[in-house]
Design an enzyme around this catalytic site. Structure first.
Site, PDB file in Angstrom:
ATOM      1  CE  LYS A  51      29.440  18.727   7.619  1.00  0.00           C
ATOM      2  NZ  LYS A  51      30.678  18.914   8.366  1.00  0.00           N
ATOM      3  CD  GLN A  95      33.391  21.560   9.029  1.00  0.00           C
ATOM      4  OE1 GLN A  95      32.237  21.155   9.125  1.00  0.00           O
ATOM      5  NE2 GLN A  95      34.286  20.984   8.253  1.00  0.00           N
ATOM      6  CG  ASP A 118      31.272  15.023  13.003  1.00  0.00           C
ATOM      7  OD1 ASP A 118      30.763  14.515  11.988  1.00  0.00           O
ATOM      8  OD2 ASP A 118      31.811  16.138  13.001  1.00  0.00           O
TER       9      ASP A 118
END
Length: 283
Positions: A51, A95, A118
């Site tokens: 990422k 994460q 997200d």
């Protein structure tokens, strides 16, 4: 049979995003993404590194906050609050998975919905179900982009989604229903999975079990989207018996090189969208 090439499409999207980032920089704003990474999970570290690299490719400012597994929930919430209040950071990604002593729901709900790139915050999930503009989770969003790129019309299609997670299955259902598909969602408690997949025009699977979908479970001309990631004999494979199912399919995603690259491309896209929203609101 046509391969749905996520790698090729993600590169195309990234080229377009570079232009958008340049336009934003000309207006005095650099899109910024913060990632919170807890513990030493190798897969998590690999994903975050990918990422970070992708952010650099398109010109997004990216920062990773790494913490030991022993971090307390209070310390984590304090970091999230600091990032929420930072005007130079437009997207915040937690994460997953988090250590067991941390309440994941509480952490995800602490993220400012405007920075939730997200798409996991209940506020954004609710707007997604209602078909309103929002941040959709990156993997289902990437699947929708593949459908668009390959001119796959979802209107009236029978779709079977295998896997009912908050990250993939449920938001995938919402995005498909919003496009007027008829969606059958299956999970670990589904009694006869094959009876659902056999009648579907499109099968989307993401549960993390290799060879879960076999050739006898799909009809001729089926469109197969494989989101699963498994390691078998040192090789990365999906949830679908690709070799045999591909002989029956009209379209199919490979693993790797299918949905995976699209997930990262959508994260970048969501971050740029967050920066644009910030710019609009600050005028």
């Amino acid at each position: 049979m046509t391969i749905l090439d996520g790698k090729k499409l993600s590169n195309k999207i990234k080229e377009n995003l570079k232009v958008e980032v340049e336009n934003l920089k000309n207006k005095g704003i650099t899109p910024g993404l913060a990632v919170i990474l807890v513990g030493n999970d190798p897969a998590s570290h690999t994903y975050v590194s990918m990422k970070n690299k992708a952010c650099k490719e398109v010109g997004i400012y990216s920062v990773v906050h790494e913490f030991p597994e022993s971090i307390t929930e209070k310390e984590l919430l304090s970091t999230i609050k600091m990032i929420n209040e930072n005007p130079n950071i437009h997207g915040l990604l937690i994460q997953l998975p988090l250590p067991k002593h941390i309440d994941t729901t509480k952490i995800l709900e602490a993220v400012d919905p405007k920075k939730d790139v997200d798409g996991f915050h209940p506020y954004n999930m609710g707007r997604l179900v209602e078909g309103l503009d929002t941040f959709a989770p990156c993997t289902p969003l990437g699947v929708m982009e593949l459908f668009k790129e390959y001119d796959i019309d979802l209107y009236g299609k029978d779709v079977c989604v295998v896997g009912a997670s908050n990250i993939v299955g449920k938001p995938m259902w919402a995005l498909l229903v919003n496009k007027m598909a008829t969606v059958d969602i299956c999970h670990i408690a589904t009694k006869d999975l094959a009876s659902h997949t056999k009648r579907a025009d499109i099968v989307i699977v993401g549960v993390g079990k290799s060879n879960l979908i076999t050739v006898d479970m799909v009809k001729d001309g089926v469109i197969v989207i494989d989101i699963g990631i498994n390691k078998v004999d040192g090789k990365i494979v999906g949830d679908v018996d690709f070799e045999n199912v591909s002989k029956k399919a009209s379209y199919i995603t490979p693993v790797p090189g299918g949905v995976g690259p699209m997930t990262i491309a959508m994260l970048l896209s969501n971050t740029i969208k967050a920066a644009k929203n910030f710019l609009k609101e600050s005028k």
